[in-house]
Design an enzyme around this catalytic site. Sequence first.
Site, PDB file in Angstrom:
ATOM      1  N   THR A  10       0.880  -1.181   0.000  1.00 18.05           N
ATOM      2  CA  THR A  10       0.000   0.000   0.000  1.00 18.05           C
ATOM      3  C   THR A  10       0.917   1.230   0.000  1.00 18.05           C
ATOM      4  O   THR A  10       1.341   1.675  -1.056  1.00 18.05           O
ATOM      5  CB  THR A  10      -0.962  -0.002   1.201  1.00 18.05           C
TER       6      THR A  10
ATOM      7  N   SER B 147      -8.963  10.508   2.127  1.00 20.42           N
ATOM      8  CA  SER B 147      -9.201   9.060   2.155  1.00 20.42           C
ATOM      9  C   SER B 147     -10.685   8.807   2.229  1.00 20.42           C
ATOM     10  O   SER B 147     -11.404   9.467   2.928  1.00 20.42           O
ATOM     11  CB  SER B 147      -8.504   8.417   3.347  1.00 20.42           C
TER      12      SER B 147
ATOM     13  N   GLU C 180       7.863   5.544   6.382  1.00 22.02           N
ATOM     14  CA  GLU C 180       8.285   6.694   5.582  1.00 22.02           C
ATOM     15  C   GLU C 180       8.337   7.982   6.374  1.00 22.02           C
ATOM     16  O   GLU C 180       9.172   8.843   6.138  1.00 22.02           O
ATOM     17  CB  GLU C 180       7.337   6.872   4.394  1.00 22.02           C
TER      18      GLU C 180
ATOM     19  N   LYS D 139       3.526  -6.773   4.236  1.00 21.83           N
ATOM     20  CA  LYS D 139       3.303  -5.392   3.820  1.00 21.83           C
ATOM     21  C   LYS D 139       2.959  -4.587   5.067  1.00 21.83           C
ATOM     22  O   LYS D 139       2.498  -5.124   6.078  1.00 21.83           O
ATOM     23  CB  LYS D 139       2.193  -5.268   2.780  1.00 21.83           C
TER      24      LYS D 139
ATOM     25  N   THR E 157      -3.104  -2.172   8.713  1.00 22.39           N
ATOM     26  CA  THR E 157      -1.666  -2.157   8.873  1.00 22.39           C
ATOM     27  C   THR E 157      -0.873  -3.239   8.167  1.00 22.39           C
ATOM     28  O   THR E 157      -0.141  -2.965   7.223  1.00 22.39           O
ATOM     29  CB  THR E 157      -1.321  -2.196  10.367  1.00 22.39           C
TER      30      THR E 157
END
Lengths: 383, 383
Positions: free
Chosen positions: A146, A383, A259, A168, A179
């Site tokens: 994702t 979102s 990130e 992931k 998650t």
Amino acid sequence: MSVTAAQGFRASGIAAGIKSNGNPDLALVVNDGPDHHAAAVFTSNRVVAAPVIWSRQAITDGRADAVVLNSGGANACTGAPGFQDAHATAEKVAGTLGLSALDVQVCSTGLIGERLPMPELLAGVDKAAGELSEDGGDAAAVAIMTTDSVPKTAVVSGAGYQVGGMTKGAGMIAPGMATMLAVVTTDAVVDPATLTEHLQDAVRVSFNRADSDGCMSTNDTVILLASGASGVTPDPAQFRAELTELCSSLARQIIADAEGASHDIAITVVNAASETDAEEAARAVARSNLFKTAIFGRDPNWGRVLAAVGTTDAEFEADQLDVSINGVQVCRAGGIGDSRDLVDLEPREVQVLIDLHAGEQTATIWTNDLTHEYVHENSVYSS
Amino acid sequence: MSVTAAQGFRASGIAAGIKSNGNPDLALVVNDGPDHHAAAVFTSNRVVAAPVIWSRQAITDGRADAVVLNSGGANACTGAPGFQDAHATAEKVAGTLGLSALDVQVCSTGLIGERLPMPELLAGVDKAAGELSEDGGDAAAVAIMTTDSVPKTAVVSGAGYQVGGMTKGAGMIAPGMATMLAVVTTDAVVDPATLTEHLQDAVRVSFNRADSDGCMSTNDTVILLASGASGVTPDPAQFRAELTELCSSLARQIIADAEGASHDIAITVVNAASETDAEEAARAVARSNLFKTAIFGRDPNWGRVLAAVGTTDAEFEADQLDVSINGVQVCRAGGIGDSRDLVDLEPREVQVLIDLHAGEQTATIWTNDLTHEYVHENSVYSS
């Protein structure tokens, strides 16, 4: 090689059109046997996604022949229609591959509270089935991403067998994204009950000790498939250690790919009265926004460590606590230790060591710092 | 008028030189009687500051004649020397005012893990004693500020008596600053046991329901002093309601002054099986960084509300949960409700209503959103 490192497995990853950007979003993992043993661990959240409800029930017999995973939508909080979608996905995989639907595990990841685009998904199953291959592990790992910036895979070689896996999840997760998902395969010969025991043990000290932002997902799933294709029955302790090593590698890759983060933080509690105490104290620090922002600011603020430990029920005396940050003992016996100016917080890796002086048990929780980028990623994108 | 609104009290606030910027940093509140009844509630953190250790012990007899409060340093995690500093402060106030040291409450707020500058502090006590006045409540409220942008005071008038108070604390707190202190005074005639009962009840539904960032301080203290100077013995239920109103006003002022915040969020859980359930569910949402960043981003992300509620032990069925955000029912029976596009998150005030459909109890937790400014304030400033 990911989930196809072990013999007896095929996989694929394709773009079904679930994601609006056209990236790969559907993965299929098939266990060709001879064994079809399986175990799984699911989120402990009481609000669970439809695919979790399906898979949790379907795996109770210890058998799974295939796993279908989609990114681009979590199918969580979608009510009865969402459950029918998960069921229809399992039926479609079963029909396409000649299996029983109850032997198909379903995993979804993406935004909570939206229905999946079922026509695209069901057509994608046909496409994914057509591309199944013994080299398909890497493509599958890409299709479940994702906000991950890199696919996450690991392989551990045992004595005559392989353990491989993919996962992931980004430590700092994007809006509404459920998650983490992981599929682990092995060609070792291990019965389902033993698989379950090993998996629960491995997950407890790997995925469950990665706590990026304290937010528990509705979709978290780790599935372990054993084909027995190597013909080798492993030493149980050895297999458990290898499985733990593999899961730890995957969990660390999740933390490392956060990130929004500028520091990867390992919080280790030593000399606790119990492993539970050690984990509780470490997790309290990992969930302190004040501690996490301090590390982002390169401030070795040990007072925030003590304030967090002090909220727990772990056994300790406040005037015996020691805290070291990156090797400098900034807190000694609950009071002022060596100068905080000695602590170097420039490196990405941060080690926090907390000594409870209450026993002999240890636990480490992996987390990240709390940064502007975390707030940005989780607030700005619609979102 | 703050703590001097009620008869029988004098106060002062001066600059003792504890803060390096020369701002006021020492406050004194004196109860001239005739009663010297007192009650207090302290942090439930197991790592507590030296002044909390002192005050907690000193107030066990239900009497307090004076409260000395300093900003500019929390005197927390300072070991035995720090406790001696707190003791010396109480002795100095007692000597200056002709009291017993055990009738002096000591409160500190500021950076954890540093000793206080005692020569400046002790000289400041003389200065503060010299400026005590029946109009000194506002000066005292200024002297206890740390990152607060405004002093925080409130007064509630009873039938023939007054209840007044001051507090400090910003919802988003600066590095190492211990969170909140409050002093409440009344000239009503109330015995210490009743005071304690009333205060615990009021704090439970006011200060303890303000949860800006989930980080519990080592110094939190609320002290209630009763002089009896009005000669009026209040109706217990009436007095408790007034005290709760006052504490709620002070707690709301803390949330409203969260400098890093762009939204003040009231999370109300209704139809819970117990008040504890309601509070637990509301607090789980208030502590979800994902929910808090979503509100900052004006995203009515109800999936994150359900994911947070799902981590609790509160009694509910996942397929019965309803969630409204600013009046729009975005989640109905655990699934998709009205369009999230209907929700207006531009106003600073946000109301989240969660219906557990499990009973008749209610609780509201007040919190803030998680913003870039929170990360900035808690990371950039050196401490």
